[in-house]
Design a protein around this motif. Structure first.
Motif, PDB file in Angstrom:
ATOM      1  N   ALA A  37       2.828  20.066 -17.131  1.00 52.27           N
ATOM      2  CA  ALA A  37       3.584  19.495 -18.251  1.00 52.27           C
ATOM      3  C   ALA A  37       3.248  18.032 -18.462  1.00 52.27           C
ATOM      4  CB  ALA A  37       5.080  19.650 -18.009  1.00 52.27           C
ATOM      5  N   VAL A  38       2.501  17.430 -17.526  1.00 53.49           N
ATOM      6  CA  VAL A  38       2.191  16.001 -17.612  1.00 53.49           C
ATOM      7  C   VAL A  38       0.768  15.759 -17.134  1.00 53.49           C
ATOM      8  CG1 VAL A  38       4.587  15.318 -17.214  1.00 53.49           C
ATOM      9  CG2 VAL A  38       3.016  15.526 -15.279  1.00 53.49           C
ATOM     10  N   CYS A  39       0.326  14.519 -17.367  1.00 54.25           N
ATOM     11  CA  CYS A  39      -0.920  14.037 -16.793  1.00 54.25           C
ATOM     12  C   CYS A  39      -0.582  12.901 -15.821  1.00 54.25           C
ATOM     13  CB  CYS A  39      -1.865  13.522 -17.877  1.00 54.25           C
ATOM     14  SG  CYS A  39      -2.429  14.807 -19.022  1.00 54.25           S
ATOM     15  N   PHE A  40      -1.265  12.889 -14.687  1.00 59.52           N
ATOM     16  CA  PHE A  40      -1.048  11.862 -13.674  1.00 59.52           C
ATOM     17  C   PHE A  40      -2.124  10.787 -13.771  1.00 59.52           C
ATOM     18  CE2 PHE A  40       0.645  15.830 -11.832  1.00 59.52           C
ATOM     19  CZ  PHE A  40       1.967  15.443 -11.626  1.00 59.52           C
ATOM     20  N   GLN A  41      -1.756   9.581 -13.376  1.00 58.53           N
ATOM     21  CA  GLN A  41      -2.692   8.467 -13.411  1.00 58.53           C
ATOM     22  C   GLN A  41      -3.734   8.617 -12.319  1.00 58.53           C
ATOM     23  OE1 GLN A  41      -2.411   6.056 -15.827  1.00 58.53           O
ATOM     24  NE2 GLN A  41      -4.382   5.213 -15.140  1.00 58.53           N
ATOM     25  N   ASP A  42      -5.004   8.328 -12.653  1.00 57.17           N
ATOM     26  CA  ASP A  42      -6.062   8.335 -11.646  1.00 57.17           C
ATOM     27  C   ASP A  42      -5.693   7.388 -10.504  1.00 57.17           C
ATOM     28  OD1 ASP A  42      -7.532  10.118 -13.053  1.00 57.17           O
ATOM     29  OD2 ASP A  42      -9.095   8.723 -13.675  1.00 57.17           O
ATOM     30  N   GLY A  43      -6.043   7.795  -9.297  1.00 56.60           N
ATOM     31  CA  GLY A  43      -5.765   6.972  -8.136  1.00 56.60           C
ATOM     32  C   GLY A  43      -4.395   7.207  -7.538  1.00 56.60           C
ATOM     33  N   LYS A  44      -3.570   8.014  -8.208  1.00 57.50           N
ATOM     34  CA  LYS A  44      -2.242   8.323  -7.689  1.00 57.50           C
ATOM     35  C   LYS A  44      -2.131   9.813  -7.399  1.00 57.50           C
ATOM     36  CE  LYS A  44       0.520   4.624  -9.753  1.00 57.50           C
ATOM     37  NZ  LYS A  44       1.726   4.307 -10.538  1.00 57.50           N
ATOM     38  N   ILE A  45      -1.453  10.143  -6.313  1.00 58.33           N
ATOM     39  CA  ILE A  45      -1.179  11.539  -5.991  1.00 58.33           C
ATOM     40  C   ILE A  45       0.034  11.983  -6.805  1.00 58.33           C
ATOM     41  CG2 ILE A  45      -0.432  13.123  -4.178  1.00 58.33           C
ATOM     42  CD1 ILE A  45      -2.021  11.496  -2.206  1.00 58.33           C
ATOM     43  N   GLY A  46      -0.120  13.064  -7.529  1.00 59.35           N
ATOM     44  CA  GLY A  46       0.978  13.573  -8.345  1.00 59.35           C
ATOM     45  C   GLY A  46       1.825  14.571  -7.574  1.00 59.35           C
ATOM     46  N   GLY A  47       3.119  14.499  -7.753  1.00 58.69           N
ATOM     47  CA  GLY A  47       4.044  15.420  -7.105  1.00 58.69           C
ATOM     48  C   GLY A  47       4.741  16.302  -8.113  1.00 58.69           C
ATOM     49  N   HIS A  48       4.860  17.586  -7.791  1.00 60.47           N
ATOM     50  CA  HIS A  48       5.551  18.550  -8.648  1.00 60.47           C
ATOM     51  C   HIS A  48       6.584  19.245  -7.769  1.00 60.47           C
ATOM     52  CE1 HIS A  48       6.197  21.452 -11.878  1.00 60.47           C
ATOM     53  NE2 HIS A  48       6.021  22.432 -11.010  1.00 60.47           N
ATOM     54  N   MET A  49       7.851  18.887  -7.938  1.00 56.46           N
ATOM     55  CA  MET A  49       8.926  19.382  -7.084  1.00 56.46           C
ATOM     56  C   MET A  49       9.899  20.229  -7.896  1.00 56.46           C
ATOM     57  SD  MET A  49      11.770  17.209  -4.873  1.00 56.46           S
ATOM     58  CE  MET A  49      10.555  16.459  -3.789  1.00 56.46           C
ATOM     59  N   ARG A  50      10.388  21.287  -7.248  1.00 53.84           N
ATOM     60  CA  ARG A  50      11.430  22.118  -7.853  1.00 53.84           C
ATOM     61  C   ARG A  50      12.627  22.151  -6.911  1.00 53.84           C
ATOM     62  NH1 ARG A  50      11.297  28.654  -9.191  1.00 53.84           N
ATOM     63  NH2 ARG A  50      13.251  28.712 -10.362  1.00 53.84           N
ATOM     64  N   VAL A  51      13.804  21.823  -7.439  1.00 55.72           N
ATOM     65  CA  VAL A  51      15.029  21.812  -6.640  1.00 55.72           C
ATOM     66  C   VAL A  51      16.017  22.813  -7.227  1.00 55.72           C
ATOM     67  CG1 VAL A  51      14.718  19.418  -5.930  1.00 55.72           C
ATOM     68  CG2 VAL A  51      16.020  19.922  -8.006  1.00 55.72           C
ATOM     69  N   THR A  52      17.017  23.178  -6.433  1.00 51.38           N
ATOM     70  CA  THR A  52      17.936  24.252  -6.822  1.00 51.38           C
ATOM     71  C   THR A  52      18.961  23.822  -7.854  1.00 51.38           C
ATOM     72  OG1 THR A  52      19.378  23.684  -4.965  1.00 51.38           O
ATOM     73  CG2 THR A  52      17.729  25.405  -4.584  1.00 51.38           C
ATOM     74  N   GLN A  53      19.198  22.532  -8.012  1.00 53.08           N
ATOM     75  CA  GLN A  53      20.272  22.080  -8.888  1.00 53.08           C
ATOM     76  C   GLN A  53      20.055  22.513 -10.328  1.00 53.08           C
ATOM     77  OE1 GLN A  53      20.949  17.836  -8.973  1.00 53.08           O
ATOM     78  NE2 GLN A  53      23.083  18.113  -9.530  1.00 53.08           N
ATOM     79  N   ASP A  54      21.146  22.916 -10.987  1.00 51.69           N
ATOM     80  CA  ASP A  54      21.077  23.311 -12.385  1.00 51.69           C
ATOM     81  C   ASP A  54      20.644  22.120 -13.234  1.00 51.69           C
ATOM     82  OD1 ASP A  54      22.568  23.664 -15.217  1.00 51.69           O
ATOM     83  OD2 ASP A  54      22.078  25.626 -14.377  1.00 51.69           O
ATOM     84  N   PHE A  55      19.762  22.376 -14.178  1.00 49.33           N
ATOM     85  CA  PHE A  55      19.192  21.288 -14.970  1.00 49.33           C
ATOM     86  C   PHE A  55      20.249  20.556 -15.789  1.00 49.33           C
ATOM     87  CE2 PHE A  55      16.764  19.705 -18.724  1.00 49.33           C
ATOM     88  CZ  PHE A  55      15.969  18.793 -18.042  1.00 49.33           C
ATOM     89  N   SER A  56      21.290  21.270 -16.217  1.00 49.92           N
ATOM     90  CA  SER A  56      22.340  20.634 -17.022  1.00 49.92           C
ATOM     91  C   SER A  56      23.134  19.609 -16.216  1.00 49.92           C
ATOM     92  CB  SER A  56      23.281  21.695 -17.600  1.00 49.92           C
ATOM     93  OG  SER A  56      23.928  22.413 -16.550  1.00 49.92           O
TER      94      SER A  56
END
Length: 294
Positions: free
Chosen positions: A103-122
């Motif tokens: 869904a995004v682009c990460f900046q070169d030189g940085k490690i990108g993180g993609h995390m999913r947590v249980t909390q309801d988005f609302s």
């Protein structure tokens, strides 16, 4: 845009419905929707759909694009991104990268993180998550850079900035002194190993992946992305041989799965010193034959 029951006051039609003057509320047709109190329905935008009387929602999730030709959701390739409901994948800007289905682009030189947590988005607040993550990593909230959040439980795409070395002193911990990329990898390691330092983390992590752009000869290709610490190939399935069992009625049944030997065989061998090696070789050959027969 309003209706009423006999003897009742006029009330607005619900979203996904409409009414003519003095008429009843009518559900919008599939592929159309409306705001509350509307006198007409509007068509859903490209990449959206609705059921009769429903609201327009994205056909495809983030990291995908809807193909009106094949009528399917196609995963966006690495080097591109999309948001829910998009009908095309957008190429990452220069000096940025993305993994497949991002869904995004990460900046070169940085490690990108993609995390999913249980909390309801609302109920999810970026400020609270950033603060909790900064506390566990002994860094400042301003160094936690949240790029995007999305529903489905809650997804967070983020990077971590390097600390300001001028703000550090001799009493600061080793964790606080780490670079942003090192903190990202440390957080990932704690997740994988179930480290006790995440016991007080107020979010239950369902999944966590980290990405980096792969170094290439020209170092400009945003599609060369690797998921760090992921295996290069799927884990092979265990091959368990079949075994024939005697049912006691003269019939044989072939079954598969783990099993233990039905018989314990004890062998006692005594050899002299001069013939030790040939005798041992003979015993090993005999044992191998017995294993095959059993």
């Amino acid at each position: 845009g309003q209706s009423s029951f006999s003897g009742g006051a006029c009330v607005d039609c619900a979203a996904g419905e409409f009414s003519f003057s003095g008429g009843l509320c009518i559900p919008c047709s599939a592929g159309f929707s409306s705001a509350g109190g509307s006198t007409a329905c509007f068509p859903c935008e490209a990449g959206e759909a609705s059921v009769e009387g429903g609201q327009c929602i994205p056909r495809c999730s983030f990291g995908q694009a809807y193909s009106s030709v094949f009528l399917v959701c196609a995963t966006c390739p690495s080097g591109t991104f999309s948001r829910a409901g998009d009908v095309s994948c957008t190429r990452c800007p220069h000096n940025q990268y993305s993994p497949e289905g991002s869904a995004v682009c990460f900046q070169d030189g940085k490690i990108g993180g993609h995390m999913r947590v249980t909390q309801d988005f609302s109920q999810f607040l970026v400020s609270e998550w950033s603060r909790a993550t900064a506390i566990v990593l002994e860094t400042e909230v301003r160094y936690i850079d949240v790029l995007w959040t999305g529903s489905g439980s809650t997804f967070i795409d983020f990077t971590i900035d390097d600390p300001n070395l001028q703000e550090l002193d001799d009493e600061d911990s080793n964790i606080r002194r780490l670079s942003g990329n090192e903190k990202m990898l440390l957080l990932y390691q704690w997740f994988v190993t179930g480290d006790e330092r995440l016991e007080d983390y107020p979010y239950d992590i369902i999944d966590f992946e980290v990405y980096s752009r792969k170094a290439t000869s020209d170092d400009t290709d945003p599609t060369q992305v690797v998921t760090l610490f992921a295996p290069d190939s799927p884990t092979p399935e265990m091959i368990i041989p079949t075994r024939e069992l005697n049912q006691g009625n003269g019939q044989q049944e072939t079954v598969s799965g783990f099993y233990f030997a039905d018989t314990t065989l004890e062998i006692s061998v005594t050899v002299g010193a001069a013939s030790a090696l040939p005798a041992c070789a003979s015993v090993l050959a005999l044992l191998a034959l017995l294993v095959v027969l059993l």
